[in-house]
Design a protein around this motif. Structure first.
Motif, PDB file in Angstrom:
ATOM      1  N   UNK A 209       3.421  14.769 -11.122  1.00 55.54           N
ATOM      2  CA  UNK A 209       3.757  14.941 -12.544  1.00 55.54           C
ATOM      3  C   UNK A 209       2.602  15.614 -13.269  1.00 55.54           C
ATOM      4  N   UNK A 210       1.380  15.198 -12.967  1.00 55.26           N
ATOM      5  CA  UNK A 210       0.214  15.807 -13.601  1.00 55.26           C
ATOM      6  C   UNK A 210       0.071  17.283 -13.262  1.00 55.26           C
ATOM      7  N   UNK A 211       0.301  17.650 -11.996  1.00 54.51           N
ATOM      8  CA  UNK A 211       0.185  19.055 -11.602  1.00 54.51           C
ATOM      9  C   UNK A 211       1.295  19.911 -12.199  1.00 54.51           C
TER      10      UNK A 211
ATOM     11  N   UNK B 279      -4.398  17.358 -32.197  1.00 56.88           N
ATOM     12  CA  UNK B 279      -5.269  17.399 -31.022  1.00 56.88           C
ATOM     13  C   UNK B 279      -4.527  18.144 -29.923  1.00 56.88           C
ATOM     14  N   UNK B 280      -5.265  18.847 -29.101  1.00 57.95           N
ATOM     15  CA  UNK B 280      -4.659  19.578 -27.987  1.00 57.95           C
ATOM     16  C   UNK B 280      -4.988  18.858 -26.687  1.00 57.95           C
ATOM     17  N   UNK B 281      -3.918  18.511 -25.960  1.00 59.01           N
ATOM     18  CA  UNK B 281      -4.057  17.783 -24.705  1.00 59.01           C
ATOM     19  C   UNK B 281      -3.120  18.375 -23.666  1.00 59.01           C
ATOM     20  N   UNK B 282      -3.422  18.170 -22.388  1.00 60.24           N
ATOM     21  CA  UNK B 282      -2.445  18.542 -21.360  1.00 60.24           C
ATOM     22  C   UNK B 282      -1.197  17.659 -21.503  1.00 60.24           C
ATOM     23  N   UNK B 283      -0.053  18.209 -21.164  1.00 60.51           N
ATOM     24  CA  UNK B 283       1.207  17.502 -21.352  1.00 60.51           C
ATOM     25  C   UNK B 283       1.260  16.200 -20.549  1.00 60.51           C
ATOM     26  N   UNK B 284       0.708  16.203 -19.322  1.00 55.58           N
ATOM     27  CA  UNK B 284       0.776  14.970 -18.523  1.00 55.58           C
ATOM     28  C   UNK B 284      -0.007  13.840 -19.167  1.00 55.58           C
ATOM     29  N   UNK B 285      -1.086  14.145 -19.890  1.00 54.03           N
ATOM     30  CA  UNK B 285      -1.840  13.107 -20.596  1.00 54.03           C
ATOM     31  C   UNK B 285      -0.979  12.508 -21.712  1.00 54.03           C
ATOM     32  N   UNK B 286      -0.268  13.358 -22.431  1.00 49.23           N
ATOM     33  CA  UNK B 286       0.618  12.885 -23.495  1.00 49.23           C
ATOM     34  C   UNK B 286       1.716  12.001 -22.903  1.00 49.23           C
ATOM     35  N   UNK B 287       2.272  12.410 -21.762  1.00 53.44           N
ATOM     36  CA  UNK B 287       3.324  11.613 -21.111  1.00 53.44           C
ATOM     37  C   UNK B 287       2.774  10.260 -20.690  1.00 53.44           C
TER      38      UNK B 287
ATOM     39  N   UNK C  67       0.821  -1.205   0.000  1.00 51.54           N
ATOM     40  CA  UNK C  67       0.000   0.000   0.000  1.00 51.54           C
ATOM     41  C   UNK C  67       0.861   1.263   0.000  1.00 51.54           C
ATOM     42  N   UNK C  68       1.945   1.253   0.767  1.00 53.35           N
ATOM     43  CA  UNK C  68       2.842   2.410   0.796  1.00 53.35           C
ATOM     44  C   UNK C  68       3.477   2.613  -0.576  1.00 53.35           C
ATOM     45  N   UNK C  69       3.892   1.511  -1.211  1.00 49.36           N
ATOM     46  CA  UNK C  69       4.490   1.611  -2.541  1.00 49.36           C
ATOM     47  C   UNK C  69       3.522   2.242  -3.537  1.00 49.36           C
ATOM     48  N   UNK C  70       2.272   1.730  -3.580  1.00 48.66           N
ATOM     49  CA  UNK C  70       1.298   2.274  -4.522  1.00 48.66           C
ATOM     50  C   UNK C  70       0.902   3.704  -4.168  1.00 48.66           C
ATOM     51  N   UNK C  71       0.919   4.055  -2.889  1.00 52.66           N
ATOM     52  CA  UNK C  71       0.640   5.438  -2.493  1.00 52.66           C
ATOM     53  C   UNK C  71       1.733   6.367  -2.999  1.00 52.66           C
ATOM     54  N   UNK C  72       2.984   5.928  -2.913  1.00 51.14           N
ATOM     55  CA  UNK C  72       4.097   6.749  -3.417  1.00 51.14           C
ATOM     56  C   UNK C  72       3.995   6.902  -4.934  1.00 51.14           C
ATOM     57  N   UNK C  73       3.674   5.796  -5.630  1.00 48.48           N
ATOM     58  CA  UNK C  73       3.505   5.862  -7.090  1.00 48.48           C
ATOM     59  C   UNK C  73       2.369   6.825  -7.445  1.00 48.48           C
ATOM     60  N   UNK C  74       1.247   6.711  -6.759  1.00 50.13           N
ATOM     61  CA  UNK C  74       0.120   7.608  -7.017  1.00 50.13           C
ATOM     62  C   UNK C  74       0.474   9.064  -6.751  1.00 50.13           C
ATOM     63  N   UNK C  75       1.193   9.327  -5.666  1.00 48.48           N
ATOM     64  CA  UNK C  75       1.617  10.689  -5.358  1.00 48.48           C
ATOM     65  C   UNK C  75       2.544  11.234  -6.438  1.00 48.48           C
ATOM     66  N   UNK C  76       3.464  10.405  -6.913  1.00 51.60           N
ATOM     67  CA  UNK C  76       4.362  10.845  -7.992  1.00 51.60           C
ATOM     68  C   UNK C  76       3.584  11.169  -9.268  1.00 51.60           C
TER      69      UNK C  76
END
Length: 118
Positions: A19-21, A46-54, A6-15
């Motif tokens: 990146x999205x922000x 098409x125009x997208x936010x950069x994090x979506x492209x990444x 759970x801690x691992x996936x929480x860190x991945x989600x936070x990262x």
């Protein structure tokens, strides 16, 4: 162990959230160069936010890698299926031989096989 997962996936989600922000700016993604698009009269973009492209790029790379590995391991899977068929055939043959040995009324399988062949 579950806590570590759970801690691992929480860190991945936070990262991923960070990146999205950090990459919220809108970018234009073009399917072909501008000059070629002007020459042909079509310009699919098409125009997208950069994090979506990444994230799409990372996901596409993962899918290509999984497909490549699946194709590469085809020979290994085919060999495993062949070995499984061979093992099953040998298992049936051993069961038949044991049944024949039981019919010979002998306590020793090896002696029963020798009596059967000789």
């Amino acid at each position: 162990m579950k806590t570590i997962r759970y801690v691992f996936w929480a860190i991945i989600g936070l990262c991923l959230i960070l990146i999205g922000l950090a990459n919220r700016d809108i970018v234009t993604v073009r399917a072909m160069p501008q000059a070629m698009g002007d020459l042909l009269g079509i310009s699919p973009d098409i125009q997208l936010p950069l994090f979506v492209v990444i994230f799409i790029g990372v996901g596409a790379g993962l899918m290509i890698g999984f497909l490549w590995e699946w194709v590469r391991e085809h020979r290994i899977r085919a060999d495993a299926r062949g070995k499984a068929r061979e093992v099953e055939s040998l298992r049936r043959e051993v069961d038949q031989l044991r049944g024949a040995a039981a019919g010979a009324k002998s306590d020793d399988d090896v002696l029963a096989l020798l009596e059967k062949t000789g």
